[in-house]
Design a protein around this motif. Structure first.
Motif, PDB file in Angstrom:
ATOM      1  N   LYS A 233       0.824  -1.205   0.000  1.00  0.00           N
ATOM      2  CA  LYS A 233       0.000   0.000   0.000  1.00  0.00           C
ATOM      3  C   LYS A 233       0.860   1.258   0.000  1.00  0.00           C
ATOM      4  N   LEU A 234       2.000   1.197   0.708  1.00  0.00           N
ATOM      5  CA  LEU A 234       2.906   2.341   0.709  1.00  0.00           C
ATOM      6  C   LEU A 234       3.418   2.637  -0.693  1.00  0.00           C
ATOM      7  N   LEU A 235       3.706   1.582  -1.461  1.00  0.00           N
ATOM      8  CA  LEU A 235       4.174   1.768  -2.838  1.00  0.00           C
ATOM      9  C   LEU A 235       3.118   2.486  -3.678  1.00  0.00           C
ATOM     10  N   LYS A 236       1.859   2.098  -3.499  1.00  0.00           N
ATOM     11  CA  LYS A 236       0.780   2.721  -4.272  1.00  0.00           C
ATOM     12  C   LYS A 236       0.619   4.200  -3.904  1.00  0.00           C
ATOM     13  N   VAL A 237       0.681   4.496  -2.627  1.00  0.00           N
ATOM     14  CA  VAL A 237       0.558   5.880  -2.186  1.00  0.00           C
ATOM     15  C   VAL A 237       1.691   6.721  -2.782  1.00  0.00           C
TER      16      VAL A 237
ATOM     17  N   PRO B  13      10.080   0.706  -7.698  1.00  0.00           N
ATOM     18  CA  PRO B  13      10.659  -0.636  -7.791  1.00  0.00           C
ATOM     19  C   PRO B  13      12.001  -0.773  -7.077  1.00  0.00           C
ATOM     20  N   VAL B  14      12.725   0.356  -6.921  1.00  0.00           N
ATOM     21  CA  VAL B  14      14.015   0.306  -6.231  1.00  0.00           C
ATOM     22  C   VAL B  14      13.850  -0.092  -4.765  1.00  0.00           C
ATOM     23  N   ALA B  15      12.731   0.305  -4.138  1.00  0.00           N
ATOM     24  CA  ALA B  15      12.530   0.025  -2.712  1.00  0.00           C
ATOM     25  C   ALA B  15      12.604  -1.463  -2.410  1.00  0.00           C
ATOM     26  N   GLU B  16      11.953  -2.271  -3.243  1.00  0.00           N
ATOM     27  CA  GLU B  16      11.967  -3.719  -3.019  1.00  0.00           C
ATOM     28  C   GLU B  16      13.346  -4.316  -3.279  1.00  0.00           C
ATOM     29  N   LEU B  17      13.987  -3.888  -4.356  1.00  0.00           N
ATOM     30  CA  LEU B  17      15.314  -4.412  -4.671  1.00  0.00           C
ATOM     31  C   LEU B  17      16.324  -4.012  -3.591  1.00  0.00           C
ATOM     32  N   PHE B  18      16.164  -2.804  -3.059  1.00  0.00           N
ATOM     33  CA  PHE B  18      17.038  -2.337  -1.986  1.00  0.00           C
ATOM     34  C   PHE B  18      16.842  -3.186  -0.740  1.00  0.00           C
TER      35      PHE B  18
END
Length: 417
Positions: A295-299, A350-355
């Motif tokens: 949900k944070l990603l969507k926001v 997308p960087v957040a997940e890879l990080f």
């Protein structure tokens, strides 16, 4: 979802981090009447070109280890002593490494300055560049610790105080002393140095200074693959001004730099939200709360799109009102540069997940390809169409980087937005 966010620490920290991060560009925006009335476009071009190079050298002096702090801080939440030893090792290593590297760079100033500058005098501007890069590299560590601790209030207080003091010193140096292009650089060096000393004293109880090889080794294994990512971000954002200096006048660079600085306000707004977003996202993933993390990603996505397009008319009108007529061409460059910033804002998602997954090699590869494309297009177009070649290369590179990182994240089945 939004009612819950109103009560969330993430939302509060996002607002605070955004305010703190944006103080510097906002004050730069307020300073436009001073800059454009007391500095000729050539002087403004000189100042911003040196500030651009500061970013490049800062990247290599800190070795992206501030990113390791925001990631590994959470691995030692249950062992305070190890956490202090870890932080102390990273702080001490960066201070020693950056200091030694800065001394070497100053010793060889004649050779490096000759390569970097065409129209700008090496003395004193090269020395300002290295000095500011050095203090900013060290400053990145205590600021990263503040982010990891989710102490948004302190983060904001530091950034506001620093930005206001730099503004006041800059006005004094420009208006009263008439130091021209050196004014903002000198004020940045003085104030940032004072902030670094103050923060190191304040945070000493969080640190046990040592040089633990294991801590340094696995932090470097995490951070070094990020260097191409961070360096490429600098290349896409700023290298065009270095290349422009070889082919166009400093007056044209000054006009382009003004448009770039105004569009950078949006970039730093995204960065401010991201400063709250990454620690919160990492913590949610560590707690296995994947739905809330998604949900944070969507926001974040909605924030990037809405704020991006809203900022275009605001930026154009504000620049028209605040700047001198000799900078009018910059107004029509702003919408194009803002499009590039929107693409950069979307890239954070997308960087957040890879990080979090420590897949920094994937981040680095996409950034490196985009940076190389940026350099090639700059050298191909700038000699023929000047600043418009720089704009085209910036937009293209940001879109390439976004497309590549999105593809990498979906291939690894890690993007959940």
């Amino acid at each position: 979802m939004f009612s819950r966010l109103k009560k969330s620490k993430f939302l509060k920290n996002s607002i605070l981090y955004t305010l703190g991060t944006m103080m510097t560009p906002l004050i730069g925006f307020i300073m436009l009447p001073i800059y454009t009335n007391y500095l000729a476009p050539a002087e403004y071009g000189t100042m911003t070109t040196v500030q651009t190079l500061v970013g490049m050298f800062q990247v290599f002096l800190v070795l992206s280890l501030h990113g390791a702090i925001t990631r590994f801080f959470y691995d030692y939440l249950d062992d305070v002593k190890k956490q202090k030893e870890y932080l102390g090792s990273i702080f001490l290593f960066v201070i020693l490494f950056s200091s030694l590297a800065s001394i070497i760079l100053m010793i060889f100033h004649q050779y490096i300055g000759f390569i970097l500058f065409s129209s700008i005098p090496t003395v004193p501007f090269y020395f300002y560049m290295i000095g500011i890069a050095w203090v900013n590299a060290i400053l990145a560590l205590p600021m990263a610790l503040i982010r990891a601790q989710e102490n948004a209030g302190l983060f904001v207080a530091i950034n506001i105080s620093k930005a206001v003091l730099i503004m006041l010193f800059s006005i004094y140096f420009i208006v009263v002393l008439g130091l021209g292009a050196k004014s903002a650089l000198l004020s940045q060096l003085i104030i940032t140095s004072l902030v670094v000393v103050g923060l190191l004293i304040k945070q000493k109880h969080f640190l046990i200074f040592s040089l633990n090889k294991n801590y340094i080794k696995y932090s470097l294994m995490f951070s070094l693959p990020l260097l191409p990512h961070v360096a490429s971000g600098w290349i896409i954002k700023s290298s065009d001004r270095i290349i422009l200096e070889k082919f166009v006048s400093l007056e044209e660079i000054g006009v382009y730099a003004l448009a770039a600085q105004v569009s950078m306000v949006l970039s730093l707004f995204y960065q401010g939200v991201n400063n709250a977003f990454v620690p919160r996202y990492t913590k949610l993933r560590k707690e296995n709360k994947r739905k809330q993390a998604s949900k944070l990603l969507k926001v974040f996505f909605y924030v990037v799109i809405a704020s991006g397009f809203l900022s275009i008319p605001i930026a154009m009108i504000g620049t028209k009102v605040l700047s001198n007529n000799s900078y009018n061409e910059a107004i029509w460059l702003i919408p194009l540069l803002i499009l590039a910033q929107i693409a950069k804002g979307l890239y954070y998602i997308p960087v957040a997940e890879l990080f979090y997954s420590k897949k920094t090699n994937s981040i680095a590869s996409s950034s490196l390809i985009a940076a190389l494309a940026n350099i090639i297009i700059n050298f191909s177009l700038i000699p023929f169409i000047g600043i418009y070649g720089a704009i085209i290369s910036t937009i293209f590179a940001e879109l390439v980087r976004l497309a590549l990182i999105y593809r990498l994240s979906t291939n690894k089945q890690s993007f959940r937005a």
